[in-house]
Scaffold this active site. Sequence first.
Site, PDB file in Angstrom:
ATOM      1  N   SER A  28       4.614   2.502   7.948  1.00  0.00           N
ATOM      2  CA  SER A  28       4.297   1.375   7.078  1.00  0.00           C
ATOM      3  C   SER A  28       5.500   0.967   6.236  1.00  0.00           C
ATOM      4  O   SER A  28       6.133   1.794   5.593  1.00  0.00           O
ATOM      5  CB  SER A  28       3.137   1.737   6.143  1.00  0.00           C
TER       6      SER A  28
ATOM      7  N   ASP B 101       0.178  -7.816   1.647  1.00  0.00           N
ATOM      8  CA  ASP B 101       0.519  -6.392   1.648  1.00  0.00           C
ATOM      9  C   ASP B 101       2.032  -6.174   1.638  1.00  0.00           C
ATOM     10  O   ASP B 101       2.548  -5.218   2.206  1.00  0.00           O
ATOM     11  CB  ASP B 101      -0.109  -5.674   2.849  1.00  0.00           C
TER      12      ASP B 101
ATOM     13  N   HIS C  51       0.816  -1.222   0.000  1.00  0.00           N
ATOM     14  CA  HIS C  51       0.000   0.000   0.000  1.00  0.00           C
ATOM     15  C   HIS C  51       0.852   1.275   0.000  1.00  0.00           C
ATOM     16  O   HIS C  51       0.350   2.360  -0.288  1.00  0.00           O
ATOM     17  CB  HIS C  51      -0.996   0.000   1.172  1.00  0.00           C
TER      18      HIS C  51
END
Length: 484
Positions: free
Chosen positions: A225, A149, A119
């Site tokens: 992230s 992911d 992402h």
Amino acid sequence: MKKNIFCGRTAWALGCLLVLLPLTLSAKDSPTGLDLARELNHAFIEVAEKVSPAVVVVTVTQKPESFKFDDEERNPLDLLPPEMRRYFRHRMEEPPEKSYGQGSGVIIREDGFILTNRHVVDDTEKIEVRLKDGRVFKAEVRGVDPQSDIAVIKIDAKGLPVARLADSSKTRVGEFAIAIGAPFELDYSVTFGHVSAKGRKVLSDRIMMDQDFIQTDASINPGNSGGPLVNIEGEVMGINSMIRGMQTGIGFAVPMNLAKEVADKLISEGKFTRGWLGVYIETLRESQELKDRIKGVADGVVIKAIDARGPAAKSALEPEDVVTAVDGKAVSTAQDLKNEIRIKKIGQSVNLDVVRDGRNIKVKVQPEEYPEDRFAANRGSKSGNGETANRLGISVKSLTSEAAKEFGVEKIEGVVVTEVETGSLAAKHGIKQGDVITKVDRKKVTSPKEFREAMKTADVKKGVTVSLVGEEGRRFEILKDSGD
């Protein structure tokens, strides 16, 4: 309040360090509280200095979005007066503004391969990577895996510092966890906490997704992230991926073993191909409702539904089967089953140990490549009258050839659902018009009369097991009246 929380955490950490010190120290050699604090302080500094050079800041330019309308979609500007229409049309035809984002990453190979989240780099026009020493490189996406992911990006560089990767299967709940990344564009921030739990899932196990998360209370925020979750040895045990609410102390990281498995394939092949059975599953021991309904087995993975398009639909596997082993290797959780099937060779049969109605049987299935479009479209509404089972909130009628044609279903033994009451037990469990009910509490029903007889002994307070065949495949639902 923040001071109290910090003091509590520090006291706990000092206590842990004291336990780790040799017990043979004499009284005069015993460390003071300040000595312990210095040792702990040095340990965290050492980890941060060791790992940070292998952590990168990932800056992305997102692809601009423009206003486009399909040929059959009416442009809302047509509803405006001419002068306003011209103004807004001119503004919409201007080049759309680009958006920017930032995340983190971990160098896993000295020749420029970097692990991050999908992402972070999805739908990007430009990716730049900045190293701890200030160097900036353009990066390209080597491959992404939506299910985990995980993504791998590549920069043109050699001799880079590489992170040490942990064996995440050995990660223990309660051990120190250190997050390094760029939250809110504050580059190379270091936070510490603990491993709160392992094997966490965020979405339902009915969807075969890889989500074997490590949970941590180390502070993770937007920008973290793709960055590392590190143990006290300076080894990366997970890739930080998501949080549950801001400042909640609940963050999730993809375990390193899964991340590395995916990354290696992305580097060598550009994609990660995983095996797929086409089943929707649930861990037996995690559901009291299932344990009450399924007897003869204490541990395993319950087949809740079978996708009509998947390989399991071509096998002898049935809803309510409990899978206890794959090719002789025991599986006790939904994630165990996913892990075993993921690594199987596509098209090569696997043997499942299954418990069905208290009997041990073997079922062969050939895993296929996981399809990108795995969700079937919802069935359109259909009209029809039928016999109502008020406690479930559905109407049924015989599945004649005419009824099968009307509802677009295969002519099989069962009764077809003609109506579902809004807010009913059936509606809450996704039962809809056109579904075919084949069993009620394991009793076959081939006519409305048999359906009535089965419902006479059914107890919605304890739960009614309904076996169905629908557009998505075969499944079962336990319809239970909670009294709400």
